[in-house]
Every structure is written in C-alpha cells, then in structure tokens.
Scaffold this motif. Structure first.
Motif, PDB file in Angstrom:
ATOM      1  N   ILE A 127      57.775  10.756  67.027  1.00  0.00           N
ATOM      2  CA  ILE A 127      56.894   9.764  66.411  1.00  0.00           C
ATOM      3  C   ILE A 127      57.541   8.984  65.275  1.00  0.00           C
ATOM      4  CG2 ILE A 127      54.728   9.521  65.105  1.00  0.00           C
ATOM      5  CD1 ILE A 127      53.668  11.826  66.798  1.00  0.00           C
ATOM      6  N   HIS A 128      57.390   7.667  65.373  1.00  0.00           N
ATOM      7  CA  HIS A 128      57.814   6.750  64.315  1.00  0.00           C
ATOM      8  C   HIS A 128      56.571   6.400  63.498  1.00  0.00           C
ATOM      9  CE1 HIS A 128      60.071   3.160  62.739  1.00  0.00           C
ATOM     10  NE2 HIS A 128      58.837   2.743  62.559  1.00  0.00           N
ATOM     11  N   CYS A 129      56.619   6.660  62.194  1.00  0.00           N
ATOM     12  CA  CYS A 129      55.446   6.394  61.351  1.00  0.00           C
ATOM     13  C   CYS A 129      55.925   5.773  60.059  1.00  0.00           C
ATOM     14  CB  CYS A 129      54.717   7.708  61.073  1.00  0.00           C
ATOM     15  SG  CYS A 129      53.505   7.608  59.755  1.00  0.00           S
ATOM     16  N   ARG A 130      55.601   4.507  59.862  1.00  0.00           N
ATOM     17  CA  ARG A 130      56.031   3.838  58.627  1.00  0.00           C
ATOM     18  C   ARG A 130      54.839   3.127  58.006  1.00  0.00           C
ATOM     19  NH1 ARG A 130      61.290   0.007  57.795  1.00  0.00           N
ATOM     20  NH2 ARG A 130      61.480   0.398  55.576  1.00  0.00           N
ATOM     21  N   GLU A 131      54.544   3.532  56.786  1.00  0.00           N
ATOM     22  CA  GLU A 131      53.397   2.979  56.044  1.00  0.00           C
ATOM     23  C   GLU A 131      52.119   3.017  56.869  1.00  0.00           C
ATOM     24  OE1 GLU A 131      54.306  -0.621  53.950  1.00  0.00           O
ATOM     25  OE2 GLU A 131      55.949   0.356  52.887  1.00  0.00           O
ATOM     26  N   ALA A 132      51.977   4.059  57.665  1.00  0.00           N
ATOM     27  CA  ALA A 132      50.791   4.186  58.523  1.00  0.00           C
ATOM     28  C   ALA A 132      50.385   5.656  58.599  1.00  0.00           C
ATOM     29  CB  ALA A 132      51.115   3.652  59.918  1.00  0.00           C
ATOM     30  N   CYS A 153      62.540  10.648  61.309  1.00  0.00           N
ATOM     31  CA  CYS A 153      62.978   9.950  60.100  1.00  0.00           C
ATOM     32  C   CYS A 153      61.870  10.010  59.047  1.00  0.00           C
ATOM     33  CB  CYS A 153      63.332   8.513  60.438  1.00  0.00           C
ATOM     34  SG  CYS A 153      64.478   7.800  59.275  1.00  0.00           S
ATOM     35  N   PHE A 154      61.494  11.206  58.709  1.00  0.00           N
ATOM     36  CA  PHE A 154      60.346  11.405  57.830  1.00  0.00           C
ATOM     37  C   PHE A 154      60.527  10.631  56.526  1.00  0.00           C
ATOM     38  CE2 PHE A 154      57.656  13.556  54.776  1.00  0.00           C
ATOM     39  CZ  PHE A 154      56.484  13.702  55.501  1.00  0.00           C
ATOM     40  N   ILE A 165      52.482  19.713  58.815  1.00  0.00           N
ATOM     41  CA  ILE A 165      52.821  21.098  59.167  1.00  0.00           C
ATOM     42  C   ILE A 165      51.562  21.922  59.454  1.00  0.00           C
ATOM     43  CG2 ILE A 165      53.820  23.228  58.199  1.00  0.00           C
ATOM     44  CD1 ILE A 165      55.915  21.258  56.858  1.00  0.00           C
ATOM     45  N   LYS A 166      50.514  21.618  58.716  1.00  0.00           N
ATOM     46  CA  LYS A 166      49.222  22.264  58.962  1.00  0.00           C
ATOM     47  C   LYS A 166      48.800  22.077  60.423  1.00  0.00           C
ATOM     48  CE  LYS A 166      46.306  21.323  55.422  1.00  0.00           C
ATOM     49  NZ  LYS A 166      45.192  20.464  54.882  1.00  0.00           N
ATOM     50  N   ARG A 167      49.192  20.940  60.985  1.00  0.00           N
ATOM     51  CA  ARG A 167      48.841  20.612  62.379  1.00  0.00           C
ATOM     52  C   ARG A 167      49.937  21.012  63.359  1.00  0.00           C
ATOM     53  NH1 ARG A 167      46.578  17.055  58.840  1.00  0.00           N
ATOM     54  NH2 ARG A 167      44.693  15.948  59.469  1.00  0.00           N
ATOM     55  N   GLY A 168      50.964  21.695  62.884  1.00  0.00           N
ATOM     56  CA  GLY A 168      52.053  22.116  63.773  1.00  0.00           C
ATOM     57  C   GLY A 168      53.056  21.016  64.069  1.00  0.00           C
ATOM     58  N   ILE A 169      53.020  19.937  63.269  1.00  0.00           N
ATOM     59  CA  ILE A 169      53.955  18.825  63.490  1.00  0.00           C
ATOM     60  C   ILE A 169      55.274  19.110  62.757  1.00  0.00           C
ATOM     61  CG2 ILE A 169      54.338  16.345  63.122  1.00  0.00           C
ATOM     62  CD1 ILE A 169      51.256  16.008  63.158  1.00  0.00           C
ATOM     63  N   TYR A 170      56.385  18.885  63.438  1.00  0.00           N
ATOM     64  CA  TYR A 170      57.709  19.113  62.865  1.00  0.00           C
ATOM     65  C   TYR A 170      58.163  17.915  62.029  1.00  0.00           C
ATOM     66  CZ  TYR A 170      58.287  23.270  65.732  1.00  0.00           C
ATOM     67  OH  TYR A 170      58.155  24.516  66.281  1.00  0.00           O
ATOM     68  N   ILE A 171      59.015  18.203  61.034  1.00  0.00           N
ATOM     69  CA  ILE A 171      59.509  17.182  60.106  1.00  0.00           C
ATOM     70  C   ILE A 171      61.000  16.984  60.359  1.00  0.00           C
ATOM     71  CG2 ILE A 171      59.783  16.579  57.655  1.00  0.00           C
ATOM     72  CD1 ILE A 171      56.815  16.997  58.501  1.00  0.00           C
ATOM     73  N   SER A 172      61.360  15.794  60.846  1.00  0.00           N
ATOM     74  CA  SER A 172      62.763  15.532  61.130  1.00  0.00           C
ATOM     75  C   SER A 172      63.351  14.666  60.028  1.00  0.00           C
ATOM     76  CB  SER A 172      62.894  14.846  62.492  1.00  0.00           C
ATOM     77  OG  SER A 172      64.252  14.621  62.778  1.00  0.00           O
ATOM     78  N   LEU A 185      62.143  12.394  49.326  1.00  0.00           N
ATOM     79  CA  LEU A 185      62.620  13.047  50.555  1.00  0.00           C
ATOM     80  C   LEU A 185      63.380  14.338  50.236  1.00  0.00           C
ATOM     81  CD1 LEU A 185      62.633  12.875  53.620  1.00  0.00           C
ATOM     82  CD2 LEU A 185      64.767  11.583  53.483  1.00  0.00           C
ATOM     83  N   LYS A 186      64.108  14.326  49.121  1.00  0.00           N
ATOM     84  CA  LYS A 186      64.809  15.551  48.705  1.00  0.00           C
ATOM     85  C   LYS A 186      63.787  16.649  48.401  1.00  0.00           C
ATOM     86  CE  LYS A 186      68.861  13.228  46.652  1.00  0.00           C
ATOM     87  NZ  LYS A 186      70.003  13.540  47.518  1.00  0.00           N
ATOM     88  N   GLU A 187      62.672  16.239  47.815  1.00  0.00           N
ATOM     89  CA  GLU A 187      61.616  17.205  47.507  1.00  0.00           C
ATOM     90  C   GLU A 187      61.050  17.800  48.804  1.00  0.00           C
ATOM     91  OE1 GLU A 187      58.205  15.473  45.586  1.00  0.00           O
ATOM     92  OE2 GLU A 187      57.403  17.442  45.053  1.00  0.00           O
ATOM     93  N   VAL A 188      60.841  16.932  49.805  1.00  0.00           N
ATOM     94  CA  VAL A 188      60.347  17.400  51.110  1.00  0.00           C
ATOM     95  C   VAL A 188      61.362  18.365  51.728  1.00  0.00           C
ATOM     96  CG1 VAL A 188      59.767  16.686  53.473  1.00  0.00           C
ATOM     97  CG2 VAL A 188      58.949  15.331  51.536  1.00  0.00           C
ATOM     98  N   ALA A 189      62.621  17.949  51.761  1.00  0.00           N
ATOM     99  CA  ALA A 189      63.670  18.766  52.395  1.00  0.00           C
ATOM    100  C   ALA A 189      63.822  20.123  51.707  1.00  0.00           C
ATOM    101  CB  ALA A 189      64.993  18.011  52.369  1.00  0.00           C
TER     102      ALA A 189
END
Ligand code: NI
Length: 255
Positions: A127-132, A153-154, A165-172, A185-189
């Motif tokens: 999934i591509h998600c930008r400002e959405a 490209c989170f 993640i609550k929904r089981g979605i992976y973060i790439s 993004l560093k905080e997410v990683a």
C-alpha cells in the motif's frame, strides 16, 4: 545474510545498468519485489521479473495512475497471477493526496476494487499512502477481509504506525530513515515491534545516505538495515534476520 527488499522499481532505473543492479543484489543475497504502477505496466513487471531468480513482483495500479485502470485491468491481473507464480501480491495501490486532490473519489474507488480483488485472490497488499492516513485506514477497515497489508515507504507518525500494527498491518521502511532530518521516521523505526518491520528502497527514488544525489538501487537496502540497526542498538544481522522472517511470514513462497 539474506535480505528481502519489499519494494523496488528496479525496472525503472535510468543511470545504473539493470544487469549491474541485479549483480549487486546477488552479491548481497538480496531478493527484491517489484510493483507495477499502471494498468499497462503490469505486463512489463510480469516479464521483467523473469530476468533473475532473486526477483518477484506485485501487480497493481498506483493511485496517481487511477485513470489507467480499465474494465479489463482486473482480468489482466488475474491472468498474470495465474500464469506467473512469482507475482506474489497486489501493489502498489492506495491513496495519494499529496500531488493531486482533484480525483480523490476515483482513487478511492480503484483502491477498493483492488482490495476486493486481493481478498478474492488471497494475496497481500502493498500500500502507498501519502497524506491520506485516515481515509486509507477507514477503507482498509471496511473492505479488507483477508489480505495482509504492508504500508510501503512508511511516512506517518509513530501513533499512525501503532494504529496500523493494531490491525496487523506491516510497516515497511526505506532510505528516508537514513536522512538526518527524518526525526519522525527514526522514531517509528526505533519503537515499533520488530515483528512488524520490513525493509525496502523504493528505488530509483529516495536514495539513502551516503548516496544521496545519486540514483537509488535495490541493493542499497543494506544501508536502510544498517541505519535501523543503529537506531535500535542491535546488529545489522539481527535486523536482516528479523525482517526476512517477517517477510516470509507474509509471502510463504519466499521460504
Ligand atoms: Ni513505489
């Protein structure tokens, strides 16, 4: 050390010879998964990934290309999937409100159609998600029944990552994580559970440090892994092992 790059437009490289980029993948034991963008280049990706064993593909229509989606697109995708075992997901699909907000409704319609198709084929979604962010989760909540989803490209906040993640979605995570100013993004990683982390490059865009300004290529995923290892105070090997395990959980054919 096996690495899986979950999103590379290797077929779109301009300044690096493709054969050289593939040789760099093999040297580093990297597998790359290549998405399509338009209703037309699903055929190109289908052919392109036959170049080497280390290449796999997704078929899908990118939100900005929603206008190239026709009545025939899904049946074309189905044909390709049934005849090519190396097409292992639907992507890249989603919503992008950054460039153009004039056809949001069409983007949503095409996204929903492709989610339902992925469900029917029992394939994961890239999934591509930008400002959405809100709309993407709302649509997935409503329409996605059984496909594992990857946020490619989170670019969201840690809070949004947690919602995924609550929904089981992976973060790439891609090369942006190496940029000095990519605080969010560093905080997410650094903070997401390692079981939900995946690696990618989204080349030829978003070249990681130390190659910024040059064309990106899929083998640079090693720089993404190194940076995340630093952030999480673990080893490069650990990040590769964990993310490869996660990717194989989504795509058992990669085992
Ligand atoms: Ni992409």
């Amino acid at each position: 050390m096996k690495i899986i790059n979950t999103h590379s437009h290797l077929n779109m490289l301009k300044n690096t010879p493709i054969e050289e980029a593939i040789a760099n993948l093999k040297k580093n034991d990297i597998t790359a998964i290549i998405p399509s963008s338009t209703g037309e280049d699903i055929f190109e990706v289908d052919k392109f990934i036959q170049k080497d064993d280390c290449l796999y593909g997704y078929v899908g229509v990118f939100p900005e290309e929603a206008k190239t989606f026709t009545d025939k697109t899904l049946s074309n995708m189905e044909n390709i999937i049934c005849n090519n075992a190396k097409i292992i997901g639907i992507g890249e699909v989603g919503l992008d409100y950054y460039w153009d907000k004039t056809f949001k409704d069409l983007q949503k319609e095409i996204f929903i159609k492709q989610i339902e198709f992925a469900n029917q084929m029992n394939l994961p979604l890239n999934i591509h998600c930008r400002e959405a962010y809100g709309d993407t989760l709302e649509i997935l909540d409503k329409y996605n029944k059984n496909s594992t989803a990857i946020m490619h490209c989170f670019s969201g906040s840690l809070e949004f990552a947690k919602e995924c993640i609550k929904r089981g979605i992976y973060i790439s995570i891609g090369g942006v994580v190496t940029f000095k100013n990519a605080i969010k993004l560093k905080e997410v990683a650094s903070n997401i559970p390692i079981e939900y982390l995946l690696l990618e490059t989204d080349d030829p865009y978003l070249t990681p440090v130390p190659f910024r300004g040059k064309e990106n290529q899929p083998a640079y995923v090693t720089y993404v892994a190194s940076e995340i290892a630093n952030l999480r105070q673990t080893t490069f090997e650990d990040i590769c092992t964990q993310t490869t395990k996660n990717t194989k959980r989504i795509f058992p054919i990669l085992n």
